[in-house]
Design a protein around this motif. Structure first.
Motif, PDB file in Angstrom:
ATOM      1  N   ALA A 169       0.931  -1.202   0.016  1.00 17.25           N
ATOM      2  CA  ALA A 169      -0.067   0.103  -0.004  1.00 17.25           C
ATOM      3  C   ALA A 169       0.895   1.214   0.078  1.00 17.25           C
ATOM      4  N   LYS A 170       1.929   1.113   0.926  1.00 23.62           N
ATOM      5  CA  LYS A 170       2.809   2.358   0.964  1.00 23.62           C
ATOM      6  C   LYS A 170       3.410   2.553  -0.587  1.00 23.62           C
ATOM      7  N   GLN A 171       3.973   1.374  -1.250  1.00 19.71           N
ATOM      8  CA  GLN A 171       4.574   1.715  -2.427  1.00 19.71           C
ATOM      9  C   GLN A 171       3.554   2.372  -3.463  1.00 19.71           C
ATOM     10  N   VAL A 172       2.509   1.876  -3.568  1.00 20.74           N
ATOM     11  CA  VAL A 172       1.266   2.391  -4.438  1.00 20.74           C
ATOM     12  C   VAL A 172       1.275   3.744  -4.136  1.00 20.74           C
ATOM     13  N   GLU A 173       1.080   4.143  -2.835  1.00 18.33           N
ATOM     14  CA  GLU A 173       0.857   5.586  -2.619  1.00 18.33           C
ATOM     15  C   GLU A 173       1.911   6.505  -3.000  1.00 18.33           C
ATOM     16  N   ASP A 174       3.337   6.012  -2.669  1.00 25.71           N
ATOM     17  CA  ASP A 174       4.488   6.690  -2.958  1.00 25.71           C
ATOM     18  C   ASP A 174       4.506   7.099  -4.590  1.00 25.71           C
ATOM     19  N   ILE A 175       4.162   5.961  -5.332  1.00 24.66           N
ATOM     20  CA  ILE A 175       4.309   6.308  -6.677  1.00 24.66           C
ATOM     21  C   ILE A 175       3.224   7.270  -7.288  1.00 24.66           C
ATOM     22  N   LEU A 176       1.977   7.091  -6.586  1.00 20.61           N
ATOM     23  CA  LEU A 176       0.940   8.073  -6.968  1.00 20.61           C
ATOM     24  C   LEU A 176       1.321   9.728  -6.602  1.00 20.61           C
ATOM     25  N   GLU A 177       2.038   9.624  -5.636  1.00 24.60           N
ATOM     26  CA  GLU A 177       2.530  11.104  -5.175  1.00 24.60           C
ATOM     27  C   GLU A 177       3.535  11.583  -5.962  1.00 24.60           C
ATOM     28  N   HIS A 178       4.327  10.700  -6.912  1.00 19.30           N
ATOM     29  CA  HIS A 178       5.430  11.344  -7.710  1.00 19.30           C
ATOM     30  C   HIS A 178       4.942  10.932  -9.224  1.00 19.30           C
ATOM     31  N   ILE A 179       3.683  10.828  -9.502  1.00 21.20           N
ATOM     32  CA  ILE A 179       3.240   9.988 -10.775  1.00 21.20           C
ATOM     33  C   ILE A 179       4.062  10.680 -12.110  1.00 21.20           C
ATOM     34  N   SER A 180       4.230  12.115 -12.145  1.00 16.25           N
ATOM     35  CA  SER A 180       4.608  12.581 -13.098  1.00 16.25           C
ATOM     36  C   SER A 180       6.173  12.096 -13.508  1.00 16.25           C
ATOM     37  N   GLU A 181       6.824  11.764 -12.359  1.00 18.99           N
ATOM     38  CA  GLU A 181       8.333  11.201 -12.567  1.00 18.99           C
ATOM     39  C   GLU A 181       8.338   9.933 -13.388  1.00 18.99           C
ATOM     40  N   TYR A 182       7.144   9.104 -13.411  1.00 21.52           N
ATOM     41  CA  TYR A 182       7.277   8.024 -14.050  1.00 21.52           C
ATOM     42  C   TYR A 182       6.807   8.137 -15.677  1.00 21.52           C
ATOM     43  N   GLN A 183       6.570   9.391 -16.142  1.00 17.41           N
ATOM     44  CA  GLN A 183       5.916   9.643 -17.328  1.00 17.41           C
ATOM     45  C   GLN A 183       6.879   9.021 -18.362  1.00 17.41           C
ATOM     46  N   GLU A 184       8.250   9.431 -18.206  1.00 19.38           N
ATOM     47  CA  GLU A 184       9.310   9.316 -19.292  1.00 19.38           C
ATOM     48  C   GLU A 184       9.399   7.742 -19.229  1.00 19.38           C
ATOM     49  N   TRP A 185       9.464   7.043 -18.082  1.00 18.03           N
ATOM     50  CA  TRP A 185       9.733   5.733 -17.909  1.00 18.03           C
ATOM     51  C   TRP A 185       8.712   4.876 -18.892  1.00 18.03           C
ATOM     52  N   VAL A 186       7.420   5.184 -18.648  1.00 17.36           N
ATOM     53  CA  VAL A 186       6.361   4.632 -19.520  1.00 17.36           C
ATOM     54  C   VAL A 186       6.311   4.712 -21.021  1.00 17.36           C
ATOM     55  N   ASP A 187       6.576   5.962 -21.211  1.00 17.14           N
ATOM     56  CA  ASP A 187       6.802   6.445 -22.552  1.00 17.14           C
ATOM     57  C   ASP A 187       7.862   5.684 -23.256  1.00 17.14           C
ATOM     58  N   ASN A 188       8.890   5.374 -22.586  1.00 18.08           N
ATOM     59  CA  ASN A 188      10.086   4.638 -23.099  1.00 18.08           C
ATOM     60  C   ASN A 188       9.653   3.209 -23.209  1.00 18.08           C
ATOM     61  N   ASN A 189       8.805   2.922 -22.202  1.00 15.39           N
ATOM     62  CA  ASN A 189       8.283   1.290 -22.319  1.00 15.39           C
ATOM     63  C   ASN A 189       7.452   1.060 -23.339  1.00 15.39           C
ATOM     64  N   ARG A 190       6.560   2.040 -23.726  1.00 15.40           N
ATOM     65  CA  ARG A 190       5.719   1.639 -24.826  1.00 15.40           C
ATOM     66  C   ARG A 190       6.569   1.779 -26.294  1.00 15.40           C
ATOM     67  N   LYS A 191       7.434   2.510 -26.262  1.00 16.30           N
ATOM     68  CA  LYS A 191       8.099   2.693 -27.443  1.00 16.30           C
ATOM     69  C   LYS A 191       9.093   1.177 -27.676  1.00 16.30           C
ATOM     70  N   MET A 192       9.661   0.835 -26.666  1.00 18.52           N
ATOM     71  CA  MET A 192      10.242  -0.545 -26.755  1.00 18.52           C
ATOM     72  C   MET A 192       9.511  -1.588 -26.748  1.00 18.52           C
ATOM     73  N   ALA A 193       8.070  -1.643 -26.661  1.00 19.33           N
ATOM     74  CA  ALA A 193       7.200  -2.540 -26.912  1.00 19.33           C
ATOM     75  C   ALA A 193       6.870  -2.571 -28.201  1.00 19.33           C
ATOM     76  N   LEU A 194       6.492  -1.424 -28.925  1.00 19.40           N
ATOM     77  CA  LEU A 194       6.427  -1.348 -30.348  1.00 19.40           C
ATOM     78  C   LEU A 194       7.424  -1.706 -31.033  1.00 19.40           C
ATOM     79  N   ARG A 195       8.726  -1.531 -30.654  1.00 19.77           N
ATOM     80  CA  ARG A 195       9.874  -2.257 -31.272  1.00 19.77           C
ATOM     81  C   ARG A 195      10.270  -3.803 -31.337  1.00 19.77           C
ATOM     82  N   PHE A 196       9.962  -4.032 -30.202  1.00 22.75           N
ATOM     83  CA  PHE A 196      10.417  -5.636 -29.977  1.00 22.75           C
ATOM     84  C   PHE A 196       9.132  -6.660 -29.710  1.00 22.75           C
TER      85      PHE A 196
END
Length: 312
Positions: free
Chosen positions: A264-291
């Motif tokens: 629960a604490k892990q989920v809350e921490d991620i939600l509090e800093h959600i914008s910091e993960y945007q570049e991460w998920v953008d890259n994940n999508r790019k790599m999924a499309l590639r591979f």
């Protein structure tokens, strides 16, 4: 060898979805030859699950590419194993099926086989040294999944579905976390289209290989499943564990390591800093499309078959 390889469309019972169909479609799109649809529903229902017939002879001109689950091997290859060389592409071949699968391949004179698990492929090479066995990583129809809105604008904070529902205790999440769960929202996730929409509007989910959340089935086999590709394509933050196969493909770990004791604490921490993960998920999508696309895998299948002397 010089046999022409023709793929057989996976049997679809009463218009239900069938994940094996994606690989078949990629084969067709790549210009692969196909066998005529001449098998009727009653044959599958009345014969294929109950009969284990021997190979009568093998055509010298054609081989059949079949899309196969280990649990339904006779069903998925009937009736081609009676008179053609079968080239099986296997999903879900867990250790409990190893003996039956290796015996079936030897008994029906299989020369070439593909497995979506690298560990299973390695085991089969050891027990079937006369068969050309290849590892073919799990893939997906990338065009079906949406990138969705930015993480900060998504409706659901946390989405749980599938086997992972029973591994973490989502009831410990505070009421402020907007959750979509297949436990009590099954109708909202009843179709693939609904799942695609839900993923594209969710921020976080849990992704674990079966070796973690169903070890009694996996028995030490850790393998990539399409769930990871679905989440990467949908730009969802994955908490859990990435299978080594996925890390090897991408060159990095796309999953946030799960802290089960403090979930629960892990989920809350991620939600509090959600914008910091945007570049991460953008890259994940790019790599999924590639591979991650089945069209890439089918090109690999074709290349290996040609190298072995088959005609396409």
């Amino acid at each position: 060898m010089n046999k022409i390889v023709k793929a057989v469309k996976p049997f679809i019972y009463k218009n239900n979805s069938n994940f094996k169909l994606a690989a078949y479609k990629a084969w067709v799109e790549a210009g692969g030859k196909i066998a005529g649809e001449r098998y009727y529903e009653f044959l599958y229902k009345s014969l294929s699950y109950h009969l284990h017939l021997p190979t009568l002879y093998q055509s010298k001109k054609q081989a059949r590419l079949r899309f196969v689950e280990a649990a339904s091997l006779p069903f998925d290859t009937f009736p081609d194993y009676l008179c053609y060389e079968v080239v099986p592409l296997f999903w879900d071949c867990w250790p409990r099926y190893f003996g039956d699968v290796s015996a079936w391949m030897k008994g029906h004179r299989v020369r070439t086989a593909f497995f979506t698990s690298s560990q299973t492929a390695e085991h089969m090479r050891n027990v079937c040294p006369d068969i050309q066995i290849f590892y073919l990583p799990e893939a997906i129809e990338t065009e079906l999944y949406k990138e969705g809105r930015p993480l900060s604008e998504r409706k659901f904070d946390y989405m749980e579905f599938g086997r992972c529902c029973d591994y973490v205790n989502s009831s410990t999440l505070p009421d402020s976390v907007r959750m979509l769960s297949s436990r009590n929202e099954r109708e909202a996730l009843a179709t693939r289209e609904m799942l695609v929409e839900a993923l594209s509007d969710s921020k976080i989910t849990v992704c674990l290989p079966r070796s973690v959340n169903q070890p009694e089935i996996a028995e030490g086999i850790e393998t990539l499943t399409q769930r990871y590709w679905e989440c990467m394509l949908s730009r969802v933050i994955m908490i859990g564990k990435a299978p080594k196969e996925l890390i090897d493909i991408l060159g990095y770990d796309p999953v946030v390591k799960l802290d089960r004791k403090h979930f629960a604490k892990q989920v809350e921490d991620i939600l509090e800093h959600i914008s910091e993960y945007q570049e991460w998920v953008d890259n994940n999508r790019k790599m999924a499309l590639r591979f991650g696309d089945w069209r890439l895998r089918i090109e690999d299948v074709k290349s290996k078959l040609i190298s072995l002397g088959y005609k396409l």
